[in-house]
Design an enzyme around this catalytic site. Structure first.
Site, PDB file in Angstrom:
ATOM      1  N   HIS A 193     -13.250  26.830  36.358  1.00 48.56           N
ATOM      2  CA  HIS A 193     -13.184  28.098  37.087  1.00 48.56           C
ATOM      3  C   HIS A 193     -13.131  29.280  36.121  1.00 48.56           C
ATOM      4  O   HIS A 193     -13.766  30.313  36.351  1.00 48.56           O
ATOM      5  CB  HIS A 193     -11.961  28.112  38.000  1.00 48.56           C
ATOM      6  CG  HIS A 193     -12.085  27.211  39.185  1.00 48.56           C
ATOM      7  ND1 HIS A 193     -12.122  25.840  39.062  1.00 48.56           N
ATOM      8  CD2 HIS A 193     -12.173  27.486  40.510  1.00 48.56           C
ATOM      9  CE1 HIS A 193     -12.216  25.301  40.270  1.00 48.56           C
ATOM     10  NE2 HIS A 193     -12.253  26.266  41.160  1.00 48.56           N
ATOM     11  N   HIS A 235      -4.270  23.357  35.557  1.00 47.94           N
ATOM     12  CA  HIS A 235      -4.696  23.491  34.159  1.00 47.94           C
ATOM     13  C   HIS A 235      -3.544  24.022  33.316  1.00 47.94           C
ATOM     14  O   HIS A 235      -2.613  24.659  33.834  1.00 47.94           O
ATOM     15  CB  HIS A 235      -5.887  24.449  34.034  1.00 47.94           C
ATOM     16  CG  HIS A 235      -7.137  23.959  34.693  1.00 47.94           C
ATOM     17  ND1 HIS A 235      -7.995  23.057  34.109  1.00 47.94           N
ATOM     18  CD2 HIS A 235      -7.671  24.250  35.909  1.00 47.94           C
ATOM     19  CE1 HIS A 235      -9.005  22.813  34.923  1.00 47.94           C
ATOM     20  NE2 HIS A 235      -8.828  23.519  36.024  1.00 47.94           N
TER      21      HIS A 235
END
Length: 274
Positions: A193, A235
Site C-alpha cells: 500500500h 506492517h
C-alpha cells in the site's frame, strides 16, 4: 634387628587386610584390570560406531554447535547494530498498532482505518482506471490512463516479488484479506500500500497539472495510507518506509515508469484491439 623381624612378620600375619580374600582390595589383579579396560574400550568403540552409523545428522549438528555458539557469544558490531534496530522497529510497531484488533486501545476505529487502507489498494485503482479508460474520449486522457494501468501492474509485480524474497511477517498475527491475496500482498516487507501510494502520488504530480493545495493533500494521503497499515498491525514501520522508497525509486532512480511509457498511438492500438 633380629628380634624386630619376627615381630613385623607376626604383625603382618595378624593384619586382616593381608588375608587372601581381601587381597583384591589392596592390590587388584592385573588380569582383572586388563579385562576391565579392554571391556570399556570395546564398549566405548561400539557406542561411538553405533552413534556414527545410527544418526549421522545428529553428529553433523553436534559438530556445528560450537561454531554457532561462538557466533552467538561473539557477535560482530554489524550484527549487534542490526539486531538492536530490528528490536526497536518491532517494539515501536507493536506500540503503534493501536487498531490491531477490537480489544486494542483504538479498536473502535479499526473499520475506518481499514477503509483508509483500501484507498491505496491495487484492485480498486485498477478497476477505477479501467472504467475511466472506457469512458475517456480524448487522446491525452487515454494515454495517461493506459500508462497509469501499466504502472499499477508493474508496482504489484515488483512488490510481490520482493515480498516473496523477504518473507517477513507483520508485528501482529493479522491474516491478509481477500483483496490482499488477489494482489499477492501476503507478507509484510515491503508494504504494498505504501509503495503504491508513493508511486501514484509521484505519477499524478508529474503528469497532471494540480494546484498546490491538491499537491499537499496528495502527499498527505500517501502518508496516511502507509501508516494506517502500521496502525492495524499489518506492517512494521520499516516495511512502510521501504514501501515509500521503492515506490519513489520507480520514478527517480530506476525510472521504470518513464522507460515503458507508451505513446498515444500505441495506446490507441491497444484500445482498438481490446
Amino acid at each position: 634387628m633380629p628380634a624386630s623381624q619376627p615381630r613385623s612378620r607376626a604383625r603382618d600375619r595378624n593384619n586382616v587386610l593381608n588375608r587372601a580374600e581381601f587381597l583384591s582390595l589392596n592390590q587388584p589383579l592385573k588380569g582383572n584390570q586388563e579385562s576391565r579396560s579392554s571391556g570399556r574400550k570395546q564398549s566405548s568403540q561400539a557406542g561411538a560406531a553405533g552413534a556414527q552409523t545410527s544418526n549421522p545428522k545428529e553428529r553433523r549438528q553436534s559438530q556445528q554447535l560450537p561454531e554457532e555458539d561462538c557466533m552467538q557469544l561473539n557477535p560482530s558490531f554489524k550484527g549487534i547494530a542490526f539486531n538492536s534496530l530490528l528490536a526497536i522497529d518491532i517494539c515501536m510497531s507493536k506500540r503503534l498498532g493501536v487498531c490491531a484488533n477490537k480489544a486494542s486501545s483504538w479498536g473502535g476505529a479499526r473499520s475506518m482505518i481499514n477503509l483508509l487502507g483500501i484507498t491505496g489498494h491495487g484492485i480498486p485503482w485498477i478497476a477505477g482506471t479501467l472504467i475511466c479508460l472506457v469512458k475517456s474520449s480524448t487522446l491525452a486522457g487515454q494515454e495517461v490512463l493506459m500508462n497509469l494501468l501499466l504502472a499499477l501492474l508493474l508496482d504489484i509485480m515488483i512488490v510481490a516479488g520482493l515480498q516473496k524474497l523477504a518473507k517477513r511477517k507483520g508485528p501482529y498475527d493479522v491474516n491478509p484479506g481477500l483483496l490482499d491475496y488477489l494482489t499477492m500482498d501476503t507478507y509484510a516487507f515491503p508494504a504494498g500500500h505504501a509503495s503504491r501510494a508513493a508511486m501514484l502520488s509521484k505519477f499524478f504530480l508529474n503528469h497532471l497539472v494540480l494546484a498546490i493545495p491538491l499537491r499537499i493533500l496528495l502527499v498527505l494521503w500517501a502518508l496516511c495510507v502507509g501508516f494506517s497499515r502500521v496502525m492495524i498491525g499489518r506492517h512494521h514501520i520499516t516495511d512502510v518506509l521501504s514501501g515509500f522508497v521503492f515506490g519513489y525509486l520507480q520514478f527517480r532512480l530506476f525510472r521504470l515508469v518513464e522507460l515503458i511509457w507508451m505513446s498515444s498511438n500505441t495506446c490507441q492500438m491497444l484500445i482498438s484491439i481490446w
